[in-house]
Design a protein around this motif. Structure first.
Motif, PDB file in Angstrom:
ATOM      1  N   VAL A 174       1.071  -9.937  -3.141  1.00 19.83           N
ATOM      2  CA  VAL A 174      -0.080  -9.223  -3.684  1.00 19.83           C
ATOM      3  C   VAL A 174       0.191  -7.734  -3.505  1.00 19.83           C
ATOM      4  CG1 VAL A 174      -2.568  -8.883  -3.542  1.00 19.83           C
ATOM      5  CG2 VAL A 174      -1.582 -11.131  -3.049  1.00 19.83           C
ATOM      6  N   GLY A 175       0.558  -7.044  -4.578  1.00 16.21           N
ATOM      7  CA  GLY A 175       0.908  -5.635  -4.470  1.00 16.21           C
ATOM      8  C   GLY A 175       2.259  -5.451  -3.798  1.00 16.21           C
ATOM      9  N   ARG A 176       2.523  -4.213  -3.420  1.00 15.82           N
ATOM     10  CA  ARG A 176       3.819  -3.889  -2.822  1.00 15.82           C
ATOM     11  C   ARG A 176       3.663  -2.923  -1.651  1.00 15.82           C
ATOM     12  NH1 ARG A 176       8.435  -4.920  -5.886  1.00 15.82           N
ATOM     13  NH2 ARG A 176       8.023  -5.778  -7.960  1.00 15.82           N
ATOM     14  N   LEU A 193      -6.866 -14.359  -7.898  1.00 14.25           N
ATOM     15  CA  LEU A 193      -7.207 -13.551  -6.723  1.00 14.25           C
ATOM     16  C   LEU A 193      -6.201 -12.420  -6.551  1.00 14.25           C
ATOM     17  CD1 LEU A 193      -8.878 -13.048  -4.157  1.00 14.25           C
ATOM     18  CD2 LEU A 193      -7.362 -14.638  -2.973  1.00 14.25           C
ATOM     19  N   ALA A 194      -4.927 -12.712  -6.687  1.00 12.50           N
ATOM     20  CA  ALA A 194      -3.902 -11.676  -6.549  1.00 12.50           C
ATOM     21  C   ALA A 194      -4.095 -10.575  -7.593  1.00 12.50           C
ATOM     22  CB  ALA A 194      -2.518 -12.300  -6.683  1.00 12.50           C
ATOM     23  N   THR A 198      -5.306  -6.375  -6.742  1.00 16.62           N
ATOM     24  CA  THR A 198      -4.451  -5.217  -7.066  1.00 16.62           C
ATOM     25  C   THR A 198      -4.965  -4.409  -8.254  1.00 16.62           C
ATOM     26  OG1 THR A 198      -3.047  -6.689  -8.395  1.00 16.62           O
ATOM     27  CG2 THR A 198      -2.377  -6.301  -6.120  1.00 16.62           C
ATOM     28  N   HIS A 199      -5.993  -4.892  -8.936  1.00 13.61           N
ATOM     29  CA  HIS A 199      -6.495  -4.180 -10.120  1.00 13.61           C
ATOM     30  C   HIS A 199      -7.393  -3.017  -9.684  1.00 13.61           C
ATOM     31  CE1 HIS A 199      -8.321  -3.398 -14.008  1.00 13.61           C
ATOM     32  NE2 HIS A 199      -7.433  -4.208 -14.549  1.00 13.61           N
ATOM     33  N   PRO A 200      -7.191  -1.822 -10.269  1.00 12.58           N
ATOM     34  CA  PRO A 200      -8.004  -0.651  -9.880  1.00 12.58           C
ATOM     35  C   PRO A 200      -9.503  -0.853 -10.073  1.00 12.58           C
ATOM     36  CG  PRO A 200      -6.128   0.006 -11.230  1.00 12.58           C
ATOM     37  CD  PRO A 200      -6.174  -1.492 -11.265  1.00 12.58           C
ATOM     38  N   MET A 306     -13.760 -14.029   2.413  1.00  8.82           N
ATOM     39  CA  MET A 306     -14.031 -12.589   2.405  1.00  8.82           C
ATOM     40  C   MET A 306     -13.253 -11.882   1.298  1.00  8.82           C
ATOM     41  SD  MET A 306     -13.971 -12.092   6.552  1.00  8.82           S
ATOM     42  CE  MET A 306     -13.871 -10.313   6.518  1.00  8.82           C
ATOM     43  N   LEU A 307     -12.002 -12.287   1.107  1.00  6.87           N
ATOM     44  CA  LEU A 307     -11.197 -11.685   0.031  1.00  6.87           C
ATOM     45  C   LEU A 307     -11.804 -11.994  -1.326  1.00  6.87           C
ATOM     46  CD1 LEU A 307      -7.519 -12.356   1.179  1.00  6.87           C
ATOM     47  CD2 LEU A 307      -8.594 -10.131   0.874  1.00  6.87           C
TER      48      LEU A 307
END
Length: 313
Positions: A174-176, A193-194, A198-200, A306-307
């Motif tokens: 998920v992201g970097r 979810l991933a 990561t989406h703004p 929570m995520l």
């Protein structure tokens, strides 16, 4: 008349008396009688035939049990307490207690009875947090410095895939984090979810600890929150504070929701304070805590909930 002789009519009456049995109906059938011997009203033969035919059909059809489902369900589904137990919410008895305490809801409706059945498409929440009931995996890795943020590397460098290559299910990151940055990075097979994390649009915040050299001006935090102009546009921190200071050595905390490449390093360098070491200490509501470098741990159901709540799932 000679003795012992009777007329035909008397002989017929004798045959229809007590010794000769009941008098037959005009159709040739004995009259119908009720359970207490009372005479019943005769009914047409056609009606009797229809009743007998219906009884034969009823007894010849196999008995089909109607599944116990909730309104609107098209399949039988699975018992709620079993699904919750498999998702790691506790034993079945503990999950039944959650239901009794009105802490479980299905598709926005609080469940008040035991034995409710659910389908894979149903959204289940406990205490307002979504429960991942399908075969999804969620991990947090404390990425060491020098590890490439990819699941494989054509140049043979150590990468994230080296920590999960024994998993049957394919995971993705998920992201970097840039190669020299340490800290928490999430791994999962839950694509939606991933994507949202990561989406703004969802603005999930990440917190970093950065080691820099001082002295620091009093307005550094304000400058970072007001925005630092970079070559690809302004970047703004959501929060800034000094965590530790020994002489010229400073440890500062920076929180932001942007995900551009090397964003923290670039912001601090543009402000005049190049980063010597950088560690991401939280991703959204998930903290790194005391997890050792290189260790992989599975997220708890509460953390997963929570995520999902963070991004509206």
């Amino acid at each position: 008349r000679p003795a012992g002789k009777t007329s035909g009519s008397r002989r017929a009456a004798a045959r229809g008396g007590a010794k000769g049995g009941p008098k037959k109906s005009p159709q040739g059938q004995p009259p119908r009688r009720g359970p207490h011997g009372q005479r019943e009203t005769s009914r047409p033969r056609e009606l009797d035939a229809r009743i007998e035919e219906r009884n034969r059909e009823r007894h010849s059809k196999p008995q089909v049990k109607t599944p116990k489902t909730f309104p609107g369900a098209e399949e039988e589904g699975e018992r709620l307490q079993k699904v919750l137990a498999r998702a790691g919410m506790g034993s079945r008895r503990a999950c039944e207690e959650l239901i009794d305490q009105a802490r479980v809801e299905i598709n926005g409706e609080i469940v008040m009875e035991q034995g409710r059945r659910v389908l894979p498409k149903d959204e289940i929440k406990v205490d307002g947090l979504t429960v991942a009931t399908q075969s999804y995996l969620f991990f947090a890795l404390n990425k060491p410095a020098g590890v490439v943020s990819s699941m494989e590397d054509p140049d043979g460098r150590q990468n994230l895939g080296d920590y999960v290559n024994n998993r049957e299910t394919r995971l993705f990151h998920v992201g970097r984090l840039d190669t020299e940055t340490e800290g928490i990075i999430l791994l999962t097979n839950h694509g939606e979810l991933a994507h949202r994390l990561t989406h703004p649009r969802y603005g999930v915040k990440k917190t970093y600890l950065a080691a820099i050299q001082g002295p620091l001006p009093r307005d550094l935090g304000k400058r970072l929150k007001d925005g630092i102009e970079l070559e690809d546009g302004y970047a703004r921190a959501d929060h800034f504070r000094v965590v530790e200071n020994t002489g010229k050595n400073y440890l500062v905390e920076v929180t932001l929701h942007e995900g551009r490449k090397h964003i923290v390093r670039r912001m601090l360098a543009e402000a005049g304070f190049p980063v010597e070491k950088l560690v991401r200490v939280s991703f959204g509501p998930i903290p790194l805590g005391d997890q050792k470098s290189g260790w992989l741990r599975r997220l708890t159901n509460t953390e997963v909930g929570m995520l999902m709540k963070e991004v509206g799932l």
